[in-house]
Scaffold this motif. Structure first.
Motif, PDB file in Angstrom:
ATOM      1  N   LEU A  52       0.822  -1.204   0.000  1.00  0.00           N
ATOM      2  CA  LEU A  52       0.000   0.000   0.000  1.00  0.00           C
ATOM      3  C   LEU A  52       0.862   1.262   0.000  1.00  0.00           C
ATOM      4  CD1 LEU A  52      -2.749  -1.088   2.567  1.00  0.00           C
ATOM      5  CD2 LEU A  52      -2.989  -0.908   0.089  1.00  0.00           C
ATOM      6  N   LYS A  53       1.966   1.219   0.740  1.00  0.00           N
ATOM      7  CA  LYS A  53       2.860   2.375   0.785  1.00  0.00           C
ATOM      8  C   LYS A  53       3.485   2.634  -0.589  1.00  0.00           C
ATOM      9  CE  LYS A  53       4.167   2.325   5.675  1.00  0.00           C
ATOM     10  NZ  LYS A  53       5.279   2.133   6.656  1.00  0.00           N
ATOM     11  N   ALA A  54       3.619   1.569  -1.378  1.00  0.00           N
ATOM     12  CA  ALA A  54       4.196   1.726  -2.717  1.00  0.00           C
ATOM     13  C   ALA A  54       3.162   2.190  -3.737  1.00  0.00           C
ATOM     14  CB  ALA A  54       4.800   0.391  -3.166  1.00  0.00           C
ATOM     15  N   ASP A  55       1.900   2.248  -3.327  1.00  0.00           N
ATOM     16  CA  ASP A  55       0.817   2.727  -4.198  1.00  0.00           C
ATOM     17  C   ASP A  55       0.746   4.249  -4.053  1.00  0.00           C
ATOM     18  OD1 ASP A  55      -1.578   3.425  -5.430  1.00  0.00           O
ATOM     19  OD2 ASP A  55      -2.619   1.619  -4.770  1.00  0.00           O
ATOM     20  N   THR A  56       1.454   4.959  -4.930  1.00  0.00           N
ATOM     21  CA  THR A  56       1.578   6.414  -4.788  1.00  0.00           C
ATOM     22  C   THR A  56       0.227   7.121  -4.895  1.00  0.00           C
ATOM     23  OG1 THR A  56       2.086   6.536  -7.163  1.00  0.00           O
ATOM     24  CG2 THR A  56       3.946   6.452  -5.631  1.00  0.00           C
ATOM     25  N   GLN A  57      -0.667   6.598  -5.717  1.00  0.00           N
ATOM     26  CA  GLN A  57      -1.974   7.246  -5.847  1.00  0.00           C
ATOM     27  C   GLN A  57      -2.765   7.132  -4.547  1.00  0.00           C
ATOM     28  OE1 GLN A  57      -4.202   6.256  -9.388  1.00  0.00           O
ATOM     29  NE2 GLN A  57      -6.164   6.916  -8.513  1.00  0.00           N
ATOM     30  N   LEU A  58      -2.720   5.959  -3.911  1.00  0.00           N
ATOM     31  CA  LEU A  58      -3.417   5.783  -2.634  1.00  0.00           C
ATOM     32  C   LEU A  58      -2.832   6.713  -1.578  1.00  0.00           C
ATOM     33  CD1 LEU A  58      -4.397   2.440  -0.919  1.00  0.00           C
ATOM     34  CD2 LEU A  58      -3.202   4.193   0.348  1.00  0.00           C
ATOM     35  N   VAL A  59      -1.492   6.736  -1.483  1.00  0.00           N
ATOM     36  CA  VAL A  59      -0.834   7.576  -0.477  1.00  0.00           C
ATOM     37  C   VAL A  59      -1.232   9.037  -0.652  1.00  0.00           C
ATOM     38  CG1 VAL A  59       1.398   8.435   0.332  1.00  0.00           C
ATOM     39  CG2 VAL A  59       1.107   6.000  -0.183  1.00  0.00           C
ATOM     40  N   LYS A  60      -1.310   9.483  -1.890  1.00  0.00           N
ATOM     41  CA  LYS A  60      -1.686  10.875  -2.155  1.00  0.00           C
ATOM     42  C   LYS A  60      -3.144  11.125  -1.799  1.00  0.00           C
ATOM     43  CE  LYS A  60      -1.727  14.331  -5.865  1.00  0.00           C
ATOM     44  NZ  LYS A  60      -1.409  14.603  -7.301  1.00  0.00           N
ATOM     45  N   GLU A  61      -4.017  10.175  -2.159  1.00  0.00           N
ATOM     46  CA  GLU A  61      -5.449  10.350  -1.879  1.00  0.00           C
ATOM     47  C   GLU A  61      -5.743  10.328  -0.388  1.00  0.00           C
ATOM     48  OE1 GLU A  61      -7.177   8.205  -5.963  1.00  0.00           O
ATOM     49  OE2 GLU A  61      -7.234   7.169  -4.038  1.00  0.00           O
ATOM     50  N   TYR A  62      -5.069   9.442   0.349  1.00  0.00           N
ATOM     51  CA  TYR A  62      -5.348   9.334   1.785  1.00  0.00           C
ATOM     52  C   TYR A  62      -4.759  10.521   2.541  1.00  0.00           C
ATOM     53  CZ  TYR A  62      -5.978   7.308   6.392  1.00  0.00           C
ATOM     54  OH  TYR A  62      -6.360   7.092   7.692  1.00  0.00           O
ATOM     55  N   GLY A  63      -3.547  10.917   2.195  1.00  0.00           N
ATOM     56  CA  GLY A  63      -2.978  12.132   2.748  1.00  0.00           C
ATOM     57  C   GLY A  63      -2.415  12.036   4.146  1.00  0.00           C
ATOM     58  N   GLN A  64      -2.361  10.830   4.718  1.00  0.00           N
ATOM     59  CA  GLN A  64      -1.800  10.642   6.049  1.00  0.00           C
ATOM     60  C   GLN A  64      -0.916   9.404   6.047  1.00  0.00           C
ATOM     61  OE1 GLN A  64      -4.796  10.569   9.097  1.00  0.00           O
ATOM     62  NE2 GLN A  64      -5.585  12.596   8.598  1.00  0.00           N
ATOM     63  N   PRO A  65       0.012   9.291   7.020  1.00  0.00           N
ATOM     64  CA  PRO A  65       0.881   8.099   7.077  1.00  0.00           C
ATOM     65  C   PRO A  65       0.048   6.814   7.227  1.00  0.00           C
ATOM     66  CG  PRO A  65       1.726   9.842   8.495  1.00  0.00           C
ATOM     67  CD  PRO A  65       0.374  10.290   8.053  1.00  0.00           C
TER      68      PRO A  65
END
Length: 445
Positions: A250-263
């Protein structure tokens, strides 16, 4: 005293979840209590306790759930170190001027909001399949019996069927027996082993139980109701490894990380896994390129291909860095340790259970991997395996037939209906008063 089915209790504490229910008149239902096997401990001074009691006599507080309401305002609800041994790293040792208060269930949720981390210590009583903190374990059971199920300790008419792992020792069985008779005042107790209850819940007496827990996976062969203890395989590869691997994906999913916006953390990954986002692919199934929408803590985001790879550590231990067998190898090892003439029946009676078994497609993936590893020959020998088949909860339990995770609880309810009507089948108060905790070795299983 005649025991009544509406008072029979089934209790199963795992390292991650505790399940319980009362009234086995209708067994076509899931457990009424499902809570995290997590306990909070807080050390307070006796002076503070006395002042709190005086304040609550005029101004009752919801926090009362953590102490007196655990036992319907029975004096036994207050736990002290003199009553049970504690792991000093989990709960501070009591002194004549201090007392440890435990919080479970909803009371724990409330306590986490009211106290900081320095005041409230969280612990899982069962770690790596073993009870590590008996004080917290007893507090959790007390909460379930007296708070969640509403049993009255002083006039307890509810016998308990306790589901236990196969590797708990005689000493642990004796301690459970002592706690339930002396602290909980139960009229009867029966200890039943978890894999056997799961098999009964699937309507069979012979099978191979693959229990994918939180910290370990245990493979248990059972032949004609007899657990083949010499063949049990337990590997430290389970739900926690899925969570950790899924988090990295999940951490490697850049789109998810950007959409969620938190660690992102393990709780995030675990929530997604349990929400049904993950899927194990097998056969000719292909990954969908479409992203799926998910939600956590009120935030919406999308998840990509990571959801198809979460279960890979069960089949490829290199992803975990552990030098252990994978699940497929452990299943083979358990099978090969049994008599050759019994193996065909075991291969055709596999049960996949445990928390992670609910991941969509996991059974199909296991079946595919097992079939790959079986010998292939046009001339079948007498003991050559032809098919891999799986058991499930029978269709005549319509409310449970699609919930294999509750098979063990169903099997335990069925056994409770059979053993509690006859005092010769379980440990009763007369037995305990005559022989003490050691009676568990002669009147159980």
């Amino acid at each position: 005293m005649a025991l009544r089915e509406e008072n029979f209790v089934v209790l199963h504490s795992g390292s991650w979840v505790t399940r319980a229910g009362i009234n086995v008149t209708d067994t076509n239902k899931p457990p009424s209590v499902v809570i995290r096997s997590l306990v909070g401990a807080r050390t307070i001074s006796q002076e503070a306790t006395q002042q709190k009691d005086e304040d609550e006599s005029t101004h009752p507080s919801p926090r009362d759930d953590a102490t007196k309401s655990q036992d319907n305002i029975d004096v036994d609800a207050k736990e002290t170190a003199s009553e049970a041994t504690k792991d000093d790293s989990v709960a501070p040792e009591d002194t004549p001027n201090t007392q440890t208060v435990y919080y479970c269930g909803n009371a724990l949720t409330e306590a986490q909001q009211q106290f900081n981390q320095d005041e409230l210590t969280l612990t899982s009583p069962i770690r790596e399949g073993i009870v590590r903190d008996w004080g917290a374990m007893e507090a959790l059971w007390r909460h379930v019996l007296f708070r969640e199920l509403g049993i009255k300790r002083s006039r307890n008419a509810s016998p308990v069927l306790m589901v236990v792992p196969t590797d708990w020792t005689k000493e642990e069985h004796e301690r459970i027996t002592q706690i339930f008779f002396e602290s909980f005042n139960v009229p009867g107790l029966y200890l039943a082993e978890e894999p056997l209850m799961t098999l009964y819940g699937c309507g069979s007496v012979t099978g191979l139980i693959v229990d994918i827990g939180h910290n370990s996976t245990e493979i248990t062969p059972i032949i004609d109701t007899q657990i083949q203890r010499h063949a049990i395989q337990s590997i430290p590869l389970a739900g926690a490894d899925i969570d950790a691997h899924f988090l990295q994906l999940l951490k490697a999913d850049t789109q998810l990380v950007k959409e969620y916006g938190q660690p992102l953390d393990l709780e995030f990954a675990r929530h997604l896994k349990e929400s049904g986002v993950c899927q194990a692919l097998s056969g000719d199934e292909k990954e969908s390129k479409a992203r799926v929408t998910a939600e956590y803590n009120g935030k919406e985001f999308t998840v990509g291909a990571a959801r198809y790879k979460a279960v890979d550590p069960l089949f490829n231990v290199d992803l975990t860095g552990k030098a252990v067998m994978n699940v497929i190898e452990a299943i083979h090892a358990a099978q090969l340790a049994c008599k050759a003439e019994k193996r065909i029946t075991l291969w055709e009676s596999i049960v996949i259970t445990g928390g992670s078994c609910q991941i969509k497609g996991l059974q199909g993936r296991i079946q595919q991997e097992l079939e790959k590893s079986l010998a292939v020959s046009e001339n079948f020998g007498e003991y050559q395996i032809r098919d891999v088949r799986f058991l499930k909860v029978p269709d005549y339990f319509p409310n449970l037939k699609d919930s294999i995770v509750h098979a063990g609880f169903l099997g335990a309810e069925i056994v409770a209906k059979l053993i509690f009507p006859d005092p010769r089948n379980y440990i009763n108060k007369v037995d305990y008063n005559e022989a003490g905790p050691s009676v568990v070795h002669t009147k159980t299983f």
